[in-house]
Design a protein around this motif. Sequence first.
Motif, mmCIF file in Angstrom:
data_model
loop_
_atom_site.group_PDB
_atom_site.id
_atom_site.type_symbol
_atom_site.label_atom_id
_atom_site.label_comp_id
_atom_site.label_asym_id
_atom_site.label_seq_id
_atom_site.Cartn_x
_atom_site.Cartn_y
_atom_site.Cartn_z
ATOM 1 N N PHE A 125 3.471 16.642 2.122
ATOM 2 C CA PHE A 125 4.171 17.754 1.461
ATOM 3 C C PHE A 125 4.309 17.476 -0.030
ATOM 4 C CE2 PHE A 125 6.572 19.876 5.218
ATOM 5 C CZ PHE A 125 5.428 20.565 5.511
ATOM 6 N N ALA A 126 4.722 16.247 -0.360
ATOM 7 C CA ALA A 126 4.922 15.916 -1.775
ATOM 8 C C ALA A 126 3.600 16.004 -2.530
ATOM 9 C CB ALA A 126 5.514 14.523 -1.900
ATOM 10 N N ALA A 127 2.521 15.529 -1.902
ATOM 11 C CA ALA A 127 1.218 15.561 -2.574
ATOM 12 C C ALA A 127 0.723 16.992 -2.717
ATOM 13 C CB ALA A 127 0.212 14.716 -1.802
ATOM 14 N N MET A 128 1.031 17.856 -1.707
ATOM 15 C CA MET A 128 0.633 19.260 -1.815
ATOM 16 C C MET A 128 1.367 19.924 -2.967
ATOM 17 S SD MET A 128 0.377 20.559 2.112
ATOM 18 C CE MET A 128 0.070 22.281 1.762
ATOM 19 N N ARG A 129 2.669 19.583 -3.124
ATOM 20 C CA ARG A 129 3.434 20.135 -4.237
ATOM 21 C C ARG A 129 2.805 19.716 -5.559
ATOM 22 N NH1 ARG A 129 9.649 18.456 -4.730
ATOM 23 N NH2 ARG A 129 8.699 16.458 -5.170
ATOM 24 N N ILE A 152 0.835 -1.211 0.000
ATOM 25 C CA ILE A 152 0.000 0.000 0.000
ATOM 26 C C ILE A 152 0.863 1.251 0.000
ATOM 27 C CG2 ILE A 152 -1.590 1.349 1.424
ATOM 28 C CD1 ILE A 152 -2.980 -1.169 2.155
ATOM 29 N N LEU A 153 1.891 1.252 0.871
ATOM 30 C CA LEU A 153 2.733 2.447 0.936
ATOM 31 C C LEU A 153 3.521 2.617 -0.352
ATOM 32 C CD1 LEU A 153 3.843 2.277 4.655
ATOM 33 C CD2 LEU A 153 2.003 3.571 3.607
ATOM 34 N N ALA A 154 3.944 1.489 -0.975
ATOM 35 C CA ALA A 154 4.688 1.601 -2.228
ATOM 36 C C ALA A 154 3.797 2.186 -3.321
ATOM 37 C CB ALA A 154 5.218 0.236 -2.649
ATOM 38 N N VAL A 155 2.545 1.729 -3.375
ATOM 39 C CA VAL A 155 1.618 2.266 -4.381
ATOM 40 C C VAL A 155 1.411 3.764 -4.155
ATOM 41 C CG1 VAL A 155 -0.784 2.249 -5.122
ATOM 42 C CG2 VAL A 155 0.444 0.109 -4.873
ATOM 43 N N LEU A 156 1.246 4.144 -2.885
ATOM 44 C CA LEU A 156 1.026 5.562 -2.551
ATOM 45 C C LEU A 156 2.228 6.405 -2.974
ATOM 46 C CD1 LEU A 156 -1.092 7.296 -1.120
ATOM 47 C CD2 LEU A 156 0.129 6.919 1.000
ATOM 48 N N ILE A 157 3.436 5.925 -2.604
ATOM 49 C CA ILE A 157 4.646 6.681 -2.922
ATOM 50 C C ILE A 157 4.825 6.756 -4.434
ATOM 51 C CG2 ILE A 157 7.166 6.657 -2.744
ATOM 52 C CD1 ILE A 157 6.738 5.372 0.047
ATOM 53 N N ALA A 158 4.610 5.617 -5.111
ATOM 54 C CA ALA A 158 4.792 5.586 -6.563
ATOM 55 C C ALA A 158 3.812 6.529 -7.240
ATOM 56 C CB ALA A 158 4.606 4.166 -7.084
ATOM 57 N N TRP A 206 4.984 10.084 -6.688
ATOM 58 C CA TRP A 206 6.236 10.383 -7.380
ATOM 59 C C TRP A 206 6.004 10.445 -8.893
ATOM 60 C CZ3 TRP A 206 10.347 7.137 -9.729
ATOM 61 C CH2 TRP A 206 11.525 7.865 -9.893
ATOM 62 N N LEU A 207 5.271 9.456 -9.414
ATOM 63 C CA LEU A 207 5.049 9.419 -10.861
ATOM 64 C C LEU A 207 4.215 10.611 -11.313
ATOM 65 C CD1 LEU A 207 4.475 5.636 -11.542
ATOM 66 C CD2 LEU A 207 6.485 7.031 -12.035
ATOM 67 N N SER A 208 3.191 10.990 -10.512
ATOM 68 C CA SER A 208 2.394 12.134 -10.952
ATOM 69 C C SER A 208 3.219 13.408 -10.859
ATOM 70 C CB SER A 208 1.094 12.246 -10.159
ATOM 71 O OG SER A 208 1.351 12.264 -8.799
ATOM 72 N N HIS A 209 4.166 13.448 -9.917
ATOM 73 C CA HIS A 209 5.043 14.617 -9.856
ATOM 74 C C HIS A 209 5.863 14.729 -11.131
ATOM 75 C CE1 HIS A 209 7.553 17.733 -8.216
ATOM 76 N NE2 HIS A 209 8.636 17.037 -8.482
ATOM 77 N N ARG A 210 6.431 13.594 -11.573
ATOM 78 C CA ARG A 210 7.236 13.622 -12.798
ATOM 79 C C ARG A 210 6.391 14.021 -14.000
ATOM 80 N NH1 ARG A 210 11.133 8.679 -13.808
ATOM 81 N NH2 ARG A 210 9.366 8.319 -15.171
ATOM 82 N N ALA A 211 5.175 13.438 -14.075
ATOM 83 C CA ALA A 211 4.314 13.744 -15.218
ATOM 84 C C ALA A 211 3.940 15.222 -15.231
ATOM 85 C CB ALA A 211 3.062 12.875 -15.153
ATOM 86 N N LEU A 212 3.652 15.774 -14.033
ATOM 87 C CA LEU A 212 3.272 17.190 -13.959
ATOM 88 C C LEU A 212 4.421 18.084 -14.379
ATOM 89 C CD1 LEU A 212 1.223 17.146 -10.675
ATOM 90 C CD2 LEU A 212 0.405 17.921 -12.886
ATOM 91 N N LYS A 213 5.626 17.744 -13.901
ATOM 92 C CA LYS A 213 6.806 18.533 -14.272
ATOM 93 C C LYS A 213 6.959 18.555 -15.786
ATOM 94 C CE LYS A 213 9.342 20.020 -10.732
ATOM 95 N NZ LYS A 213 9.615 21.434 -10.584
ATOM 96 N N ARG A 214 6.772 17.367 -16.410
ATOM 97 C CA ARG A 214 6.948 17.272 -17.846
ATOM 98 C C ARG A 214 5.892 18.120 -18.569
ATOM 99 N NH1 ARG A 214 6.272 11.711 -18.962
ATOM 100 N NH2 ARG A 214 7.757 11.344 -17.291
ATOM 101 N N THR A 215 4.630 18.026 -18.109
ATOM 102 C CA THR A 215 3.567 18.814 -18.748
ATOM 103 C C THR A 215 3.847 20.304 -18.623
ATOM 104 O OG1 THR A 215 2.173 17.105 -17.821
ATOM 105 C CG2 THR A 215 1.071 18.890 -18.971
ATOM 106 N N LEU A 216 4.289 20.718 -17.420
ATOM 107 C CA LEU A 216 4.580 22.134 -17.206
ATOM 108 C C LEU A 216 5.679 22.601 -18.146
ATOM 109 C CD1 LEU A 216 4.560 23.005 -13.410
ATOM 110 C CD2 LEU A 216 3.290 24.088 -15.253
ATOM 111 N N ALA A 217 6.732 21.789 -18.252
ATOM 112 C CA ALA A 217 7.848 22.173 -19.120
ATOM 113 C C ALA A 217 7.377 22.282 -20.566
ATOM 114 C CB ALA A 217 8.962 21.138 -18.996
ATOM 115 N N ALA A 218 6.532 21.310 -20.980
ATOM 116 C CA ALA A 218 6.041 21.339 -22.363
ATOM 117 C C ALA A 218 5.206 22.586 -22.609
ATOM 118 C CB ALA A 218 5.219 20.082 -22.632
#
Lengths: 58, 222, 244
Positions: free
Chosen positions: C218-222, A20-26, A29-41
Amino acid sequence: MNLGPHAAFILLSYGAAILILAVLIAWIWLSHRALKRTLAALEERGVTRRSDERRKYR
Amino acid sequence: MTALAALFVRDIRIAVRVGGGAMIGVLFFLTIVALMPFAIGPDLALLQRIGPAILWIGALLASLLALDRLLTADLEDGSLDLLLMGGTPLELAVAAKALAHWLTTGLPLVIATPVFALFLNLDLTATAAVAGTLFVGTPALTFIGLIGAGLTVTLRRGGILLSVLVLPLAIPVLIFGVAASNAAIVGPLPFGTPFLILCALTLVSLVVGPFAAALALRQGQD
Amino acid sequence: MALIDLANPSRFLSFVDRVLPWLTGATALAFAVGLNQVYLAPDDYQQGATVKIMFIHVPSAWLAMFGWTVMSVAALGTLVWRHPLADVAAKAAAPIGAAFTLLCLITGSLWGRPMWGTYWVWDARLTSVFVLFLMYLGVIALWRTIEDPSRAARVAAILTLVGAINIPIIKYSVEFWNTLHQPASVMRLDGPTIHASILIPLLVMAAAFTLLFVTLHFAAMRNEILRRRVRTMQLMQAQAAPGS
């Protein structure tokens, strides 16, 4: 370490916790990477937010 | 006639006219009670034992079903905007609406309960206990539901979401309603203890419901 | 940097960028210490080794309630000060709290199998956590139904606060209901009888889980702030597009 007669349940609980924690972290993390990429684009295409307009005209 | 009384009378008139749907709740209630023996078998002893629970679940679902029309119709014809802008405090206005709603959907359920109790082989004490707890408890269901109706009124498919949001909040009412009924029938507990807690829950919901719903209506607009 | 500066989303983003590596490190360290303690902890004389499940079950139960508390505080921020960062905090906390609530339920039922003989018992505590889980799902569903983020935040905030009023009532009712139907509970953790050899690993694990919650929050808020930026930029792009 001897886990006694109910070792399967103990291992299953720790497994569930890891899963459960791995799914949450993943997910985060993955949505952070995707968002960064969309923002850059978007920025590459010249889209800016209002508060960034100073930067655009500089 | 004051604005509040006018609103109250208007809501009751709308509910009882053709297409108002005041009696559909009772019909739904009857259907649920009639379905139960098909699901668990025509064992009268068993039906008698779980009769109060069946009646309470039926009433809970029936009053939930009716919540959808508590505020939606007013949003559609624009009278909700008038309520929001009007001089009457919104809390009192939604409370009057909920009261009218309870009189047209909750009270018929209570009145119909003795008839339905016959189908479940409940004796006189049990019937009186269930009807009494429903009389006290259904206002709480309506006023808790009022919060959910206020939260979901502007959503296009708010009906199912409304049920999902409201049902967990209604658990205490269900617990104490059924517990008080069972206490009157079999229970080691005196009837008064859970019944008084049920009354307290209703009083709390009478206060919290209108305030939360009015807040939701004000915040949800724009 | 003053605390008030964090209210600005951009400043908050750079703050998170700076703090997150440290928080991640602290979380990993706390988990290393905690898991080592758990490994060394003696077995309970009644429950045997199954007591090890408690070291994840109890912290997740604590975080299930902590998550709702965070959401309630954020909800006050949304309704009273109309602060966008409070909206973001409330939205980010909901799935994390729900995940820990789910973990609490799963470990509770896995603990129940050896102790009670069944996976699920309508025990007072498990049942109230289950209701809490349903309420988390309701809030998440509400967030996902309303498209406009600031309106969604206000509506979800009201539901969160109504839930916060209701949770103690539900807990009390469920306990009352449980004493009616099930006279004795098998699982007993509370009370002063808990031994230090179990208590210390439990506290360390609770601290590690809390650190993990804060890090993830924090990460989710970001993420949520970035998501809103993307949304604004896409809207502006759509407005600027020819033919509109």
